[in-house]
Design an enzyme around this catalytic site. Sequence first.
Site, PDB file in Angstrom:
ATOM      1  CG  HIS A  83       1.702   7.486   7.588  1.00 43.11           C
ATOM      2  ND1 HIS A  83       2.985   7.879   7.232  1.00 43.11           N
ATOM      3  CD2 HIS A  83       1.771   6.125   7.739  1.00 43.11           C
ATOM      4  CE1 HIS A  83       3.779   6.829   7.161  1.00 43.11           C
ATOM      5  NE2 HIS A  83       3.068   5.734   7.470  1.00 43.11           N
ATOM      6  CD  GLU A 252       5.853  -0.784   9.495  1.00 39.70           C
ATOM      7  OE1 GLU A 252       4.711  -0.951   9.021  1.00 39.70           O
ATOM      8  OE2 GLU A 252       6.587   0.177   9.177  1.00 39.70           O
TER       9      GLU A 252
END
Length: 287
Positions: A83, A252
């Site tokens: 992001h 993750e």
Amino acid sequence: MRRPVLAVMCLVALAALVGCGGATAGSPSPAGSSSPAGSSSPAGSPSPTSTPAPHPSATAPPLTTPSAPPAKPKQVVVLDPGHNGGNASHPTEINRPVPAGRGRTKPCNTTGTATNAGYPEHEFTWDVAMRVRDLLTAQGVQVIMTRQDDTGVGPCVDQRAAIGNQSGAAAVVSIHADGSTAASAHGFHVAYSSPPLNDAQGQPSMTLATTMRDKMVAAGFPTSTYIGSNGLSPRDDLGGLNLSERPAVLVECGNMRNATEAAAFTTPAGRQSYAAAIATGILAYLG
């Protein structure tokens, strides 16, 4: 008549005496005369035909300093912090469709998730990636970042994959944190492209994924209780992995909605522990 004969005899005797005074072959030369060719030189004088013995150093080969071995080229690793800080304020740009592999398109990028207290994923991934970068650089690894700050927009997922491809990276590691709404869900998982679309997505990416998983487990992090199996998650829908032509995985780190993991994400010590485990996994893979 006797006087002329006596004179003649005297002349003959005198001539004989003069002839006897000349040097004969093999006899020493008179003092002060030069020696004939081939005769020995006087004591203390060098022989005209002899050559002085060379000094040992004159005949030894010249000393050379061994050249240093060529420097080993640095291995390149691409770190991809998920992001970006400016994504939320540029919805049109990040929502435009881009290629995502396997004939699909996906939005350029997303805003990411956050903890219940509002700590954003993009800030977490940036901080962890910077710490990983510093750890790798200290070990002589050349690190390339897919974004240079936490205030920009994007880049899109296809651009992020292109950065890894163009660099010829030995490994590409995307860093994320998940946002499952189930507060009990916790643990990390490592995603990789499956089924593979090229050789790099095959065994090299699988080795990178399992090595990363093993090192994170060794560092004390639990594997995911809600995604994948035993810390590994094969995926066919992640554009950055599908488009990669280099060994690539997506880590993750955990669930930002889980209170325990959120507490670790929001502290410098917690982020450093994740960074250390990820850097250890990368270094182990590079060998």
